[in-house]
Design a protein around this motif. Structure first.
Motif, mmCIF file in Angstrom:
data_model
loop_
_atom_site.group_PDB
_atom_site.id
_atom_site.type_symbol
_atom_site.label_atom_id
_atom_site.label_comp_id
_atom_site.label_asym_id
_atom_site.label_seq_id
_atom_site.Cartn_x
_atom_site.Cartn_y
_atom_site.Cartn_z
ATOM 1 N N ALA A 248 0.918 -1.282 0.065
ATOM 2 C CA ALA A 248 0.044 -0.129 0.086
ATOM 3 C C ALA A 248 0.835 1.164 -0.068
ATOM 4 C CB ALA A 248 -0.941 -0.006 1.217
ATOM 5 N N ALA A 249 2.043 1.182 0.642
ATOM 6 C CA ALA A 249 2.715 2.382 0.976
ATOM 7 C C ALA A 249 3.541 2.580 -0.549
ATOM 8 C CB ALA A 249 3.891 2.225 2.133
ATOM 9 N N MET A 250 3.825 1.512 -1.413
ATOM 10 C CA MET A 250 4.428 1.462 -2.558
ATOM 11 C C MET A 250 3.464 2.225 -3.651
ATOM 12 S SD MET A 250 6.246 -2.222 -2.889
ATOM 13 C CE MET A 250 7.300 -2.993 -1.710
ATOM 14 N N CYS A 251 2.186 1.933 -3.416
ATOM 15 C CA CYS A 251 1.416 2.722 -4.190
ATOM 16 C C CYS A 251 1.213 4.042 -4.053
ATOM 17 C CB CYS A 251 -0.076 1.950 -3.907
ATOM 18 S SG CYS A 251 -0.264 0.203 -4.195
ATOM 19 N N LYS A 252 1.122 4.336 -2.902
ATOM 20 C CA LYS A 252 1.177 5.936 -2.851
ATOM 21 C C LYS A 252 2.509 6.601 -3.096
ATOM 22 C CE LYS A 252 -1.022 9.552 -1.015
ATOM 23 N NZ LYS A 252 0.501 10.412 -1.171
ATOM 24 N N MET A 253 3.546 5.793 -2.826
ATOM 25 C CA MET A 253 4.821 6.120 -3.022
ATOM 26 C C MET A 253 5.123 6.726 -4.484
ATOM 27 S SD MET A 253 8.357 4.317 -1.776
ATOM 28 C CE MET A 253 8.991 3.449 -3.123
ATOM 29 N N GLN A 254 4.468 5.841 -5.321
ATOM 30 C CA GLN A 254 4.909 5.675 -6.918
ATOM 31 C C GLN A 254 3.567 6.394 -7.691
ATOM 32 O OE1 GLN A 254 7.537 5.002 -8.266
ATOM 33 N NE2 GLN A 254 8.777 4.097 -6.786
ATOM 34 N N CYS A 255 2.461 6.093 -7.557
ATOM 35 C CA CYS A 255 1.421 6.447 -8.363
ATOM 36 C C CYS A 255 1.212 8.071 -8.373
ATOM 37 C CB CYS A 255 0.072 5.725 -7.980
ATOM 38 S SG CYS A 255 0.105 3.913 -7.994
ATOM 39 N N PRO A 256 1.353 8.815 -7.371
ATOM 40 C CA PRO A 256 0.844 9.981 -7.621
ATOM 41 C C PRO A 256 2.183 10.884 -8.455
ATOM 42 C CG PRO A 256 0.576 9.498 -5.547
ATOM 43 C CD PRO A 256 1.157 8.207 -6.002
ATOM 44 N N ILE B 126 7.547 9.484 3.513
ATOM 45 C CA ILE B 126 6.822 8.774 4.726
ATOM 46 C C ILE B 126 6.489 7.212 4.080
ATOM 47 C CG2 ILE B 126 4.860 8.770 6.106
ATOM 48 C CD1 ILE B 126 7.064 10.745 6.946
ATOM 49 N N GLN B 127 6.138 7.482 2.747
ATOM 50 C CA GLN B 127 5.841 5.964 2.303
ATOM 51 C C GLN B 127 7.202 5.151 2.173
ATOM 52 O OE1 GLN B 127 2.700 5.680 2.393
ATOM 53 N NE2 GLN B 127 2.289 7.534 2.569
#
Ligand SMILES: Cc1cc2nc3c(=O)[nH]c(=O)nc-3n(C[C@H](O)[C@H](O)[C@H](O)COP(=O)(O)OP(=O)(O)OC[C@H]3O[C@@H](n4cnc5c(N)ncnc54)[C@H](O)[C@@H]3O)c2cc1C
Length: 381
Positions: A314-322, A366-367
């Motif tokens: 989940a943190a990887m998603c938030k780290m990369q997608c935006p 933070i991610q």
């Protein structure tokens, strides 16, 4: 492994895609230009079930699996990125209240939220602590059957339009993260005041501050146990971070699709623009990155549906997608030449809107911290 959507998921994808194209997209710029709240859109979204995706069926929702909610989110974001906040906060409130709220509070708030009649904001950030979420200073003090809550919340999306907030407050100020408790706080209670910010983007769903001055909240509005608020919000973030990923991908994909059409129609030096690798290769690069990001999000949501660990994912998603979405939309803007710099095309607005998600729900740094902690263990990071 099976990467195909089920028949039901394909139906949701087709229905929400058509809704995004016909209802959401035509008014996307309107809310930006006027700063008006897209209330009508929220009501229309509720009619097709978008605000009850994670609300239990007994409380007027669909209680769909996480993957299907993600499919709906990506499709809706192709039409209006900002309207997707209503889906996002409804999923957040649906998870927390639906799983841990008292029955009386659930039946008062969840059906109204799923109908688009009530907006429940997420109120965690404070002026002095955003990334350091356990450092909040808002206090909730037990007083008989009630709690008295005092403090200031900052950066709350939809705060002035909101009817209530899930407010995180310290019930044990010296206990760090274990002293944080969640409450459902109606905004019409005495002692609640609000102010609004002027932002770069997402203007129709304005952020603002929430001030709580000895607000008396009945103990039944407590969500879960005393001291259980922090772990619950982190579990809910494991869900919303993958949804935010798909929300950003949906917005970027809309810009990509529009740009491909535009480039095919435009010529320079006697050739259609995609003839030049300087034009077609950036599109190929961003298409690949968006595709990778999309499957990371769906896998994260699938792990959630299987009750398997997914905090790092989940943190990887938030780290990369935006970041990927911002890069892709920026490229689309540039590939439109001078027209991309006008407000006649949606790219400049999407760029302003999506940048907010590089900060919200935990910044990229933070991610990285969360992912590194999952890899090395808490003793090292
Ligand atoms: C569009 C938008 C919508 C939002 N909506 C909501 C909402 O609805 N509800 C809500 O509660 N909050 C909301 N927020 C707030 C958001 O969650 C916080 O802004 C975010 O968590 C960062 O906190 P901060 O702004 O206090 O930054 P800070 O914590 O002060 O951080 C400042 C900078 O330092 C970096 N940093 C901090 N600590 C570390 C560290 N240990 N290592 C490396 N870098 C670090 C950060 O990454 C950031 O770049 C929203 C924000 C935005 C932009």
């Amino acid at each position: 492994m099976d990467f195909a959507f089920t028949q039901e998921q394909q139906l949701v994808s087709d229905m929400v895609s058509a809704f995004a194209r016909d209802v959401l997209l035509p008014k996307y710029a309107h809310w930006d230009r006027t700063g008006e709240l897209p209330r009508d859109q929220f009501l229309k979204m509720s009619e097709i079930g978008l605000l009850g995706l994670r609300v239990p069926e007994g409380h007027g929702g669909q209680n769909l699996d996480a993957v299907t909610a993600g499919i709906a989110m990506e499709a809706a974001a192709r039409g209006d990125f900002n309207c997707c906040y209503a889906i996002l906060i409804a999923c957040f409130a649906g998870e927390l209240l639906g799983r841990h709220g008292e029955e009386a509070v659930q039946s008062e708030w969840l059906p109204a939220m799923a109908l688009g009649e009530k907006i429940i904001c997420t109120c965690l950030t404070e002026p002095q602590s955003g990334s350091d979420a356990a450092g909040i200073r808002t206090r909730a003090v037990r007083d008989g059957d009630d709690y008295l809550i005092s403090g200031e919340k900052a950066s709350i999306t939809l705060v002035t339009a909101g009817d209530a907030g899930i407010v995180f407050a310290k019930t044990a100020p010296d206990a760090g993260a274990r002293g944080v408790t969640a409450f459902l706080v109606p905004f019409d209670l005495p002692g609640v005041t609000r102010s609004v910010y002027s932002d770069l983007g997402s203007r129709g769903i304005a952020r603002g501050s929430l001030f709580l001055d000895e607000v008396r909240v009945p103990s039944r509005n407590r969500i879960g146990d005393e001291g259980g608020g922090f772990s619950k919000v982190m579990q809910a973030f494991d869900y919303t971070r993958a949804l935010i990923g798909l929300m950003c991908i949906g917005a970027a994909q809309a810009s990509m699709d529009e740009t491909v059409g535009y480039l095919k129609d435009r010529r320079s030096f006697g050739q259609p623009l995609p003839h030049y690798q300087g034009v077609s290769f950036p599109i190929a690069d961003w298409a690949a990155k968006l595709e990778m990001a999309r499957w990371l999000c769906f896998r994260t949501l699938w792990l959630r549906d299987q009750n398997l660990p997914h905090t790092a994912e989940a943190a990887m998603c938030k780290m990369q997608c935006p970041d990927i979405a911002v890069g892709a939309i920026h490229e689309c803007l540039l590939l439109h030449g001078h027209y991309g710099y006008t407000k006649d095309y949606a790219h400049e607005q999407r760029l302003r809107d999506v940048i907010g998600q590089q900060i919200a729900d935990g910044t990229t740094q933070i991610q990285k911290l969360i992912v590194a902690r999952e890899i090395f263990g808490r003793n090292f990071v």
